[in-house]
Structure formats: C-alpha cells, structure tokens
Design a protein around this motif. Structure first.
Motif, PDB file in Angstrom:
ATOM      1  N   ILE A  45      -3.350  10.401   9.282  1.00 57.78           N
ATOM      2  CA  ILE A  45      -4.371   9.352   9.259  1.00 57.78           C
ATOM      3  C   ILE A  45      -4.983   9.256  10.650  1.00 57.78           C
ATOM      4  O   ILE A  45      -4.261   9.235  11.639  1.00 57.78           O
ATOM      5  N   ARG A  46      -6.288   9.196  10.676  1.00 56.48           N
ATOM      6  CA  ARG A  46      -6.989   8.978  11.952  1.00 56.48           C
ATOM      7  C   ARG A  46      -7.937   7.803  11.747  1.00 56.48           C
ATOM      8  O   ARG A  46      -8.908   7.921  11.018  1.00 56.48           O
ATOM      9  N   GLN A  47      -7.594   6.662  12.359  1.00 59.88           N
ATOM     10  CA  GLN A  47      -8.463   5.475  12.254  1.00 59.88           C
ATOM     11  C   GLN A  47      -8.864   5.089  13.660  1.00 59.88           C
ATOM     12  O   GLN A  47      -8.079   4.473  14.370  1.00 59.88           O
ATOM     13  N   ILE A  68       0.983   8.865  10.177  1.00 60.92           N
ATOM     14  CA  ILE A  68       1.305   9.768   9.082  1.00 60.92           C
ATOM     15  C   ILE A  68       1.784   8.930   7.893  1.00 60.92           C
ATOM     16  O   ILE A  68       2.532   7.963   8.071  1.00 60.92           O
ATOM     17  N   THR A  69       1.256   9.258   6.726  1.00 60.43           N
ATOM     18  CA  THR A  69       1.672   8.555   5.513  1.00 60.43           C
ATOM     19  C   THR A  69       2.448   9.506   4.610  1.00 60.43           C
ATOM     20  O   THR A  69       2.043  10.643   4.409  1.00 60.43           O
ATOM     21  N   ILE A  70       3.566   8.999   4.116  1.00 55.58           N
ATOM     22  CA  ILE A  70       4.376   9.755   3.163  1.00 55.58           C
ATOM     23  C   ILE A  70       4.229   9.075   1.804  1.00 55.58           C
ATOM     24  O   ILE A  70       4.432   7.863   1.703  1.00 55.58           O
ATOM     25  N   ILE A  71       3.859   9.839   0.798  1.00 59.28           N
ATOM     26  CA  ILE A  71       3.939   9.305  -0.564  1.00 59.28           C
ATOM     27  C   ILE A  71       4.991  10.120  -1.306  1.00 59.28           C
ATOM     28  O   ILE A  71       4.929  11.348  -1.325  1.00 59.28           O
ATOM     29  N   LYS A  79       5.328   4.495  -0.748  1.00 62.77           N
ATOM     30  CA  LYS A  79       4.311   4.869   0.229  1.00 62.77           C
ATOM     31  C   LYS A  79       4.745   4.301   1.574  1.00 62.77           C
ATOM     32  O   LYS A  79       4.972   3.087   1.690  1.00 62.77           O
ATOM     33  N   ALA A  80       4.896   5.157   2.550  1.00 62.74           N
ATOM     34  CA  ALA A  80       5.389   4.694   3.849  1.00 62.74           C
ATOM     35  C   ALA A  80       4.559   5.320   4.958  1.00 62.74           C
ATOM     36  O   ALA A  80       4.178   6.484   4.882  1.00 62.74           O
ATOM     37  N   THR A  81       4.262   4.522   5.968  1.00 61.37           N
ATOM     38  CA  THR A  81       3.425   4.996   7.074  1.00 61.37           C
ATOM     39  C   THR A  81       4.108   4.743   8.409  1.00 61.37           C
ATOM     40  O   THR A  81       4.794   3.739   8.585  1.00 61.37           O
TER      41      THR A  81
END
Lengths: 125, 133
Positions: free
Chosen positions: B64-66, B72-75, B127-129
């Motif tokens: 993720i780039r905001q 980083i997101t893990i699903i 879902k974890a970030t």
C-alpha cells in the motif's frame, strides 16, 4: 530437507535450517529421540540461529522435543533465538511456552551449561 | 513493480513460500528487519490456520502506498468450516484444533490493523495491515 545432527562427545547438536517445513521438524523430533538412545547422549542442543520465524507451531514442536528428550534422560538447550525473533515471540505470547526449557545465547554457552550440569552429577554416566 | 501477490495455500511448504513473498514485498517498502519478522510470523500463523482448519485457501499480499505512508496488507481467505465464536477465537489460549490458541490473537498483536469475518459453513477472511515506521 533433513536437519543435520552432529554428535559432539556426549551431546547431539541439531542445526535447524531456514525454510524448514512442519514435517521436517516432526522428522527431526523422531530422529533425535532415537539418537539420544543410540548414543546414550547426555544433552541435545537445538540451534535455531538460521530460522526466519519461530511461530506457534515451531515453538510447540521444540518444546515437545525438549520434554521428550528429558523423558529419555537427557537435557535440551535451545540456542540462537535472534533479537527480532525473541521480540516477535513475546508479542505472540510464545515466550512463556518455552518456560522450563533451557536457552542460551550461542553454542559455546550451551555447551558450558550442559558441561556444568554434568559435572554437578545431573547427567547420565 | 508487482504490488499484489496471490498464493494458494494448501500445505506446510506453501506457508514457507508466503513468508518469503511477504518478506520481499515488505522489504521493498522499507520495513525494518524486526518488522519483517513480525509480518512473517503473523502470516505464518494465518496461513497455518488455513491449512489446519480449511485445508486450502488463499493469501493475498498487497503493498500500500498512501502519500508518504507505506504498508503491507495480508488477506487470508478460505472457504472452510468458519468460526462459530469469533470472540472466543480471539482469546489467548483458546483453540478447537491442535494449536496453542495463540494464532489469531497473536497475529492481531503483531500487526497494526486486524479485521476478521467468518460465517459457519462459508469460511473465514482475515485482513491485516502493518505500516512501515
């Protein structure tokens, strides 16, 4: 992937590899328990320096090995839990799951711990 | 640059594969070495839950780039039996399987954001970030 097990005098040293699968760990457990009897080993050193992760499965299996080795009359020392892995284990709540299992910083310290216990008569002859 | 990776998880060898992939993606985003270990450990727990309870599922890793924020997101998704009592499943030491019962609550502590949805007979999605510091 087979874990290499070295025989060092009365001790066995198992060097766990990065990328070791669950079944490799279970295989290691079986081999170590057999070798402790075959060589009448007084101690087992589990070197985890190369592991990239110590998750709940690895921790549970290592604890199981230590307990079973103890039932076979030998002592286990886990060495080489790296700083970031130690921290992750604490976050995960795994640190207390290894309580009762001896840990050491490196191989040298582990050998010193085992030698001391054997001098104090806590090992088999 | 690949910023999304999707991996089918059905064996313990796949668990190692997803850990390696996550390390690579997270490293590109500038995560510290200790954060890489936290992410790999959380992922290991989530992937193991899939193999143990649902036998098969998938892991999607996204960079993720905001603005200046990187994460980083893990699903972790499966169509397994689902979790009957999510509140209990999130308690330390509670397990219906052969584990220590630290997987879900542990993974939550290792990550910055964590959501879990599950319905019986339908499956479970986590879902974890984690954000780079």
């Amino acid at each position: 992937m087979n874990t290499s097990i070295l025989k060092q005098g009365p001790y066995l040293i198992a060097i766990l590899q990065a990328g070791q699968s669950d079944s490799d760990l279970l295989q290691l457990q079986e081999t170590l328990l057999e070798q402790v009897g075959r060589f009448r080993s007084r101690g087992v050193i589990l070197d985890v320096t190369l592991l990239d992760v110590m998750d709940s499965f690895a921790t549970r299996t290592l604890r199981g090995i230590a307990q079973a080795v103890s039932l076979r009359g030998a002592e286990t020392v886990i060495v080489g839990i790296r700083p970031e892995i130690a921290f992750a284990m604490v976050q995960l709540g795994l640190d207390t799951r290894l309580s009762g299992v001896l840990t050491a910083l490196d191989l040298e310290e582990a050998l010193a711990i085992l030698n001391r216990r054997c001098r104090e008569g806590m090992c088999r002859d | 640059m690949t910023d999304v990776v999707q991996i089918t998880v059905r064996s313990d060898a796949d668990i190692i594969l997803v850990r390696q992939q996550a390390r690579m993606l997270a490293k590109e985003l500038g995560f510290s070495s200790s954060d890489l270990t936290l992410i790999a450990t959380a992922l290991s727990e989530l992937a193991r839950n899939i193999v143990e309870y649902a036998r098969q599922g998938e892991i999607v890793l996204s960079q993720i780039r905001q603005g200046s924020r990187r994460g980083i997101t893990i699903i972790a998704r499966d169509r397994g039996p689902g979790i009957a009592d999510i509140e209990r499943a999130m308690l330390d030491g509670y397990s219906t399987g052969k584990g220590l019962g630290l997987g879900l609550p542990g993974a939550k502590r290792l990550m910055d954001e964590f959501e879990i949805t599950s319905s019986l007979g339908q499956g479970t999605t986590v879902k974890a970030t984690k954000w780079a510091r």
